[in-house]
Design an enzyme around this catalytic site. Structure first.
Site, PDB file in Angstrom:
ATOM      1  N   GLU A  95      -3.542  -4.449  14.113  1.00 56.22           N
ATOM      2  CA  GLU A  95      -3.624  -3.052  13.721  1.00 56.22           C
ATOM      3  C   GLU A  95      -4.518  -2.879  12.499  1.00 56.22           C
ATOM      4  O   GLU A  95      -4.601  -3.759  11.644  1.00 56.22           O
ATOM      5  CB  GLU A  95      -2.218  -2.528  13.416  1.00 56.22           C
ATOM      6  N   CYS A 108      -7.702  -0.185   5.843  1.00 57.21           N
ATOM      7  CA  CYS A 108      -6.757  -1.282   5.633  1.00 57.21           C
ATOM      8  C   CYS A 108      -6.867  -2.175   6.871  1.00 57.21           C
ATOM      9  O   CYS A 108      -6.592  -1.728   7.982  1.00 57.21           O
ATOM     10  CB  CYS A 108      -5.353  -0.707   5.470  1.00 57.21           C
ATOM     11  N   CYS A 115       1.827 -13.131  11.227  1.00 56.66           N
ATOM     12  CA  CYS A 115       1.781 -13.734   9.891  1.00 56.66           C
ATOM     13  C   CYS A 115       2.759 -14.894   9.835  1.00 56.66           C
ATOM     14  O   CYS A 115       3.799 -14.867  10.493  1.00 56.66           O
ATOM     15  CB  CYS A 115       2.151 -12.686   8.837  1.00 56.66           C
ATOM     16  N   CYS A 119       8.007 -13.090   4.813  1.00 55.24           N
ATOM     17  CA  CYS A 119       8.574 -12.241   3.751  1.00 55.24           C
ATOM     18  C   CYS A 119       9.677 -11.401   4.408  1.00 55.24           C
ATOM     19  O   CYS A 119       9.456 -10.785   5.454  1.00 55.24           O
ATOM     20  CB  CYS A 119       7.517 -11.329   3.145  1.00 55.24           C
ATOM     21  N   CYS A 122       9.206  -7.496   5.390  1.00 56.03           N
ATOM     22  CA  CYS A 122       7.967  -7.064   6.057  1.00 56.03           C
ATOM     23  C   CYS A 122       8.078  -7.157   7.581  1.00 56.03           C
ATOM     24  O   CYS A 122       8.511  -8.179   8.117  1.00 56.03           O
ATOM     25  CB  CYS A 122       6.804  -7.919   5.565  1.00 56.03           C
ATOM     26  N   GLY A 166      -1.151 -10.154   8.277  1.00 53.89           N
ATOM     27  CA  GLY A 166      -1.618 -11.502   7.957  1.00 53.89           C
ATOM     28  C   GLY A 166      -1.846 -11.763   6.485  1.00 53.89           C
ATOM     29  O   GLY A 166      -1.806 -10.860   5.657  1.00 53.89           O
ATOM     30  N   GLU A 167      -2.061 -13.031   6.183  1.00 57.98           N
ATOM     31  CA  GLU A 167      -2.311 -13.467   4.811  1.00 57.98           C
ATOM     32  C   GLU A 167      -3.788 -13.875   4.718  1.00 57.98           C
ATOM     33  O   GLU A 167      -4.183 -14.935   5.228  1.00 57.98           O
ATOM     34  CB  GLU A 167      -1.379 -14.650   4.481  1.00 57.98           C
ATOM     35  N   SER A 198      -5.582  -8.774  -0.761  1.00 58.18           N
ATOM     36  CA  SER A 198      -4.199  -8.854  -1.239  1.00 58.18           C
ATOM     37  C   SER A 198      -3.549 -10.134  -0.714  1.00 58.18           C
ATOM     38  O   SER A 198      -3.634 -10.451   0.467  1.00 58.18           O
ATOM     39  CB  SER A 198      -3.433  -7.630  -0.720  1.00 58.18           C
ATOM     40  N   SER A 221       0.926  -9.670  -4.259  1.00 61.95           N
ATOM     41  CA  SER A 221       2.225  -9.068  -3.951  1.00 61.95           C
ATOM     42  C   SER A 221       3.276  -9.855  -4.711  1.00 61.95           C
ATOM     43  O   SER A 221       3.551 -10.994  -4.376  1.00 61.95           O
ATOM     44  CB  SER A 221       2.486  -9.150  -2.445  1.00 61.95           C
ATOM     45  N   LEU A 222       3.832  -9.237  -5.733  1.00 59.84           N
ATOM     46  CA  LEU A 222       4.723  -9.984  -6.623  1.00 59.84           C
ATOM     47  C   LEU A 222       6.195  -9.730  -6.278  1.00 59.84           C
ATOM     48  O   LEU A 222       6.935 -10.651  -5.985  1.00 59.84           O
ATOM     49  CB  LEU A 222       4.405  -9.584  -8.072  1.00 59.84           C
ATOM     50  N   HIS A 223       6.602  -8.489  -6.382  1.00 60.84           N
ATOM     51  CA  HIS A 223       7.957  -8.032  -6.013  1.00 60.84           C
ATOM     52  C   HIS A 223       9.096  -8.572  -6.871  1.00 60.84           C
ATOM     53  O   HIS A 223      10.154  -7.955  -6.938  1.00 60.84           O
ATOM     54  CB  HIS A 223       8.261  -8.287  -4.532  1.00 60.84           C
ATOM     55  N   ASN A 297       8.949   1.014   2.602  1.00 58.87           N
ATOM     56  CA  ASN A 297       8.968   1.606   3.945  1.00 58.87           C
ATOM     57  C   ASN A 297      10.017   0.906   4.779  1.00 58.87           C
ATOM     58  O   ASN A 297       9.960  -0.301   4.950  1.00 58.87           O
ATOM     59  CB  ASN A 297       7.587   1.457   4.581  1.00 58.87           C
ATOM     60  N   CYS A 340       2.483   0.245   4.553  1.00 61.71           N
ATOM     61  CA  CYS A 340       2.575  -1.171   4.182  1.00 61.71           C
ATOM     62  C   CYS A 340       3.797  -1.817   4.799  1.00 61.71           C
ATOM     63  O   CYS A 340       4.906  -1.293   4.692  1.00 61.71           O
ATOM     64  CB  CYS A 340       2.753  -1.334   2.682  1.00 61.71           C
TER      65      CYS A 340
HETATM   66  N1  SAH Z   1      -0.206 -10.943   3.106  1.00 63.51           N
HETATM   67  C1  SAH Z   1      -0.812 -10.085   2.135  1.00 63.51           C
HETATM   68  C2  SAH Z   1      -1.307  -8.767   2.667  1.00 63.51           C
HETATM   69  C3  SAH Z   1      -0.430  -7.960   3.613  1.00 63.51           C
HETATM   70  S1  SAH Z   1       0.917  -6.995   3.037  1.00 63.51           S
HETATM   71  C4  SAH Z   1       0.130  -9.869   0.970  1.00 63.51           C
HETATM   72  O1  SAH Z   1       1.251 -10.331   1.022  1.00 63.51           O
HETATM   73  O2  SAH Z   1      -0.287  -9.288  -0.015  1.00 63.51           O
HETATM   74  C5  SAH Z   1       0.395  -5.642   2.101  1.00 63.51           C
HETATM   75  C6  SAH Z   1       1.437  -5.210   1.080  1.00 63.51           C
HETATM   76  O3  SAH Z   1       2.565  -4.531   1.670  1.00 63.51           O
HETATM   77  C7  SAH Z   1       2.034  -6.376   0.318  1.00 63.51           C
HETATM   78  O4  SAH Z   1       2.092  -6.080  -1.042  1.00 63.51           O
HETATM   79  C8  SAH Z   1       3.440  -6.472   0.902  1.00 63.51           C
HETATM   80  O5  SAH Z   1       4.302  -7.128   0.041  1.00 63.51           O
HETATM   81  C9  SAH Z   1       3.769  -5.019   1.102  1.00 63.51           C
HETATM   82  N2  SAH Z   1       4.873  -4.764   2.032  1.00 63.51           N
HETATM   83  C10 SAH Z   1       5.294  -5.518   3.051  1.00 63.51           C
HETATM   84  N3  SAH Z   1       6.330  -4.935   3.683  1.00 63.51           N
HETATM   85  C11 SAH Z   1       6.547  -3.756   3.058  1.00 63.51           C
HETATM   86  C12 SAH Z   1       7.441  -2.671   3.276  1.00 63.51           C
HETATM   87  N4  SAH Z   1       8.308  -2.681   4.272  1.00 63.51           N
HETATM   88  N5  SAH Z   1       7.367  -1.615   2.429  1.00 63.51           N
HETATM   89  C13 SAH Z   1       6.453  -1.562   1.444  1.00 63.51           C
HETATM   90  N6  SAH Z   1       5.566  -2.560   1.201  1.00 63.51           N
HETATM   91  C14 SAH Z   1       5.628  -3.638   1.999  1.00 63.51           C
END
Ligand code: SAH
Length: 347
Positions: A95, A108, A115, A119, A122, A166-167, A198, A221-223, A297, A340
């Site tokens: 997508e 995007c 992937c 995570c 996701c 994907g990463e 990212s 992507s830290l979180h 989301n 995202c």
């Molecule tokens: N693999 C890469 C790029 C893809 S994800 C990465 O991890 O950065 C793009 C962004 O969306 C990342 O910051 C990821 O952590 C975030 N993301 C994933 N699932 C999400 C969700 N359900 N709600 C909001 N952000 C999310």
């Protein structure tokens, strides 16, 4: 018709294409014409190459094939966001998303089918990784969105983010080749500074990018800036700990002098305490950075709930007080699962 003997023409370098024409007794400059059709004009078959004679086109068809992506299904959100299901030549689907804003239009794009990173929050992680995208497949996603941008908004595409499926750093060489084409005047001629890659934080690859002196932007992507929590959210943290990530990021900054953006979702009961805020602040002090607090989301998992506005404000206040630019990023395209972490081939 696909036969084994036919080569994917877009795998050829300009010199190789020149050699091909010369070997057929034709002029080397034909290669330039074909190259322009393939990249600048995104031709999907040889018959589109109208400044070539019919016999030249036939000769190309006998020797080569073009493997374009196909936008199979396009959905539009009430906020203008467009989500594309992109069919690849082997039937797999990824997508891509067009995100319109007042001053910019962002593409995007995906870098892998599925992937491997798992995570927990996701949706793409549930698909598992099927394969890497080729450089052309990445390029084509951008070219297609660039056309949609002109067609539906009458404005040029301005930005590209590698935040689809994907990463990207686990498909590094193809991502780099795609970016080279996207920024080349022979390709789409876009500016490096308009591109953001990212990553979930592959420390070794961040160091490699620093060594390669890449000129695009880096987002991580830290979180969570607390190891135990981050590992629970992102299993990659087990082998790429915050310390290793920090070290790689310091190296990145020393080599590129380019600020990093941290992406961070605040979840109820997960990272909504003062210790989480303070840990992030400490991590942010390491090198110049910005923070994007991303709205969560839903992906149909009750375990994850967006935190309250008051804690998001607390994050904002603390970070801003320390001079760290912090923005709350509202989601776009949620009604069509284009936001995202929602990309999971649900059409
Ligand atoms: N693999 C890469 C790029 C893809 S994800 C990465 O991890 O950065 C793009 C962004 O969306 C990342 O910051 C990821 O952590 C975030 N993301 C994933 N699932 C999400 C969700 N359900 N709600 C909001 N952000 C999310």
């Amino acid at each position: 018709m696909l036969t084994a003997a036919k080569r994917d023409i877009r795998k050829l370098k300009p010199e190789e294409l020149e050699q091909f024409f010369v070997s057929k007794g034709d002029k080397a400059f034909r290669a330039k014409q074909v190259y322009e059709w393939l990249w600048k004009k995104s031709a999907k078959d040889f018959d589109q190459m109208t400044n070539l004679s019919v016999s030249t086109r036939e000769m190309l068809k006998e020797n080569f094939m073009i493997l374009p992506i196909r936008v199979d299904n396009m959905q539009r959100s009430s906020d203008g966001t467009i989500k594309n299901a992109v069919a690849l030549h082997d039937g797999l689907v990824v997508e891509s998303v067009l995100i319109p804003a007042e001053k910019r239009i962002t593409a995007c794009v995906s870098s892998q089918v599925g992937c491997s990173l798992a995570c927990t929050f996701c949706a793409t992680a549930r698909l598992k990784r099927m394969r890497n995208l080729s450089a052309d497949e990445i390029y084509d996603q951008v070219a297609a969105i660039r056309e949609q941008s002109e067609q539906y908004f009458n404005r040029p595409l301005t930005n590209i983010v590698f935040m689809g499926m994907g990463e990207p750093l686990l498909n590094y060489s193809n991502v780099i080749s795609a970016i080279e084409k996207i920024t080349s005047p022979k390709g789409l001629g876009m500016a490096m500074k308009r591109i953001t890659v990212s990553t979930a934080g592959i420390a070794k690859m961040i160091m490699k990018m620093a060594d390669d002196q890449v000129k695009f932007n880096l987002a991580v992507s830290l979180h969570s800036a607390i190891d135990k929590k981050r590992t629970e959210l992102m299993p990659i943290n087990e082998t790429n700990t915050l310390e290793e990530l920090g070290e790689a990021l310091r190296y990145w900054y020393s080599k590129t002098k380019s600020k990093v953006t941290y992406e961070y979702v605040v979840w109820k009961d997960i990272n909504d305490k003062e210790e989480d805020v303070q840990a992030l602040l400490k991590f942010c002090k390491m090198i110049p950075c910005k923070v994007n607090l991303i709205e969560y989301n839903q992906i149909g998992d009750e375990q994850f709930q967006q935190a309250s506005v008051s804690i998001i404000n607390r994050y904002m206040d603390v970070l801003e007080q320390h001079g760290i630019t912090t923005r709350v990023r509202r989601s776009r395209g949620k009604d069509i699962d284009a936001a995202c972490g929602q990309l999971a081939n649900k059409f």
